[in-house]
Design a protein around this motif. Structure first.
Motif, PDB file in Angstrom:
ATOM      1  N   HIS A  95       0.834  -1.210   0.000  1.00 32.25           N
ATOM      2  CA  HIS A  95       0.000   0.000   0.000  1.00 32.25           C
ATOM      3  C   HIS A  95       0.868   1.260   0.000  1.00 32.25           C
ATOM      4  O   HIS A  95       0.619   2.205  -0.760  1.00 32.25           O
ATOM      5  CB  HIS A  95      -0.906  -0.020   1.235  1.00 32.25           C
ATOM      6  CG  HIS A  95      -2.111   0.844   1.117  1.00 32.25           C
ATOM      7  ND1 HIS A  95      -3.238   0.631   1.876  1.00 32.25           N
ATOM      8  CD2 HIS A  95      -2.377   1.937   0.366  1.00 32.25           C
ATOM      9  CE1 HIS A  95      -4.150   1.543   1.580  1.00 32.25           C
ATOM     10  NE2 HIS A  95      -3.639   2.355   0.664  1.00 32.25           N
ATOM     11  N   GLU A 121     -10.924  -2.908   1.336  1.00 35.38           N
ATOM     12  CA  GLU A 121     -11.013  -2.062   2.530  1.00 35.38           C
ATOM     13  C   GLU A 121     -10.902  -2.812   3.857  1.00 35.38           C
ATOM     14  O   GLU A 121     -10.580  -2.227   4.877  1.00 35.38           O
ATOM     15  CB  GLU A 121     -12.326  -1.269   2.512  1.00 35.38           C
ATOM     16  CG  GLU A 121     -13.582  -2.103   2.637  1.00 35.38           C
ATOM     17  CD  GLU A 121     -14.839  -1.264   2.707  1.00 35.38           C
ATOM     18  OE1 GLU A 121     -15.888  -1.814   3.086  1.00 35.38           O
ATOM     19  OE2 GLU A 121     -14.773  -0.068   2.394  1.00 35.38           O
ATOM     20  N   ASN A 183      -7.880   4.324  -0.241  1.00 37.92           N
ATOM     21  CA  ASN A 183      -8.127   3.296  -1.241  1.00 37.92           C
ATOM     22  C   ASN A 183      -7.565   3.763  -2.582  1.00 37.92           C
ATOM     23  O   ASN A 183      -7.777   4.896  -2.994  1.00 37.92           O
ATOM     24  CB  ASN A 183      -9.627   3.023  -1.359  1.00 37.92           C
ATOM     25  CG  ASN A 183      -9.928   1.850  -2.266  1.00 37.92           C
ATOM     26  OD1 ASN A 183      -9.844   1.951  -3.483  1.00 37.92           O
ATOM     27  ND2 ASN A 183     -10.290   0.727  -1.680  1.00 37.92           N
TER      28      ASN A 183
END
Length: 254
Positions: A95, A121, A183
């Motif tokens: 991420h 998520e 996200n």
């Protein structure tokens, strides 16, 4: 790998090899040792490998988020005088790699994602074991892997320590919430870097459909599956992981 650790200024890291730079980013509950096989393989085969310890539990609480961890990576690259790198990230590390690539695309020659958050998520929040008995933490930690034996007592002890330390818990939850906020779905189609996605078929933290999602949204991606493998392919199936990645790097002249 603790015997190879260097501490210089605010950075603690391991480093070996010569050649194109690979910077490896560990996950929320991860350790540098998770990548020991990858570190040894690529540093011995034409790459310079750097693995920094991410300051997950030492940053000011209000700055404990994906954005500032990407900023830490930028500072680390400047400190090591790395102009451009291959980023390899597992879970939260993936991420951070994606967020960094969005903001500094010129500094990233290629991406390698394995069990990465950033698209799904629940990947961070649901994977974080809440406080509980040692037996509960042991079950949750071992459950990250297809083969529970990979979850050693040392690993379980480390997770148990984290979830029973208030400072660590607060920061872990702050990072998890930050990961959900950031996200990356809308950003992925703009990432043109060659991207290698290596995923465990039995990953229960970031399930297989997450890998499919990354592959579908990223225009220059290749997806490789490893069977009988959970959330940390580089630990559970290190030979297969290294073979897939090394072959892909050579085929793409990276």
């Amino acid at each position: 790998m603790t015997d190879k650790l260097k501490t210089e200024g605010k950075f603690t890291y391991v480093e070996a090899g010569e050649g194109p730079v690979i910077i490896v980013l560990h996950g929320l509950m991860g350790a540098l040792s998770n990548f020991e096989s990858t570190f040894n393989h690529f540093s011995a085969n034409g790459y310079k490998v750097l693995i920094p310890e991410l300051p997950l539990y030492s940053m000011p609480l209000l700055k404990t988020n994906v954005k500032n961890l990407a900023g830490f990576l930028k500072e680390f690259m400047e400190f090591k005088k790395v102009e451009k790198t291959i980023l390899l990230g597992n879970s939260l590390g993936g991420h951070i790699s994606l967020y960094f690539t969005k903001h500094y695309p010129e500094k990233v020659s290629a991406l390698v994602l394995t069990g990465s958050s950033g698209l799904y998520e629940k990947a961070m929040g649901d994977s974080f074991p809440k406080r509980g008995s040692y037996e509960y933490i042991e079950k949750k930690t071992k459950g990250v892997f297809y083969d529970p034996a990979i979850g050693t007592k040392e690993m379980v002890d480390d997770v148990f320590k984290i979830v029973n330390d208030r400072n660590s818990v607060i920061r872990t939850l702050a990072i998890a919430k930050s990961a959900i906020r950031h996200n990356m779905a809308k950003d992925l189609p703009a990432m043109k870097q060659p991207t290698c996605i290596i995923w465990g078929k039995q990953d229960t933290v970031t399930p297989p459909e997450v890998a499919d999602g990354f592959h579908e949204l990223m225009p220059n991606s290749s997806l490789f599956w490893i069977d009988k493998c959970g959330h940390a392919a580089m630990m559970e199936k290190p030979k297969e992981f290294n073979n897939y990645l090394h072959t892909w790097l050579l085929e793409n002249n990276i």
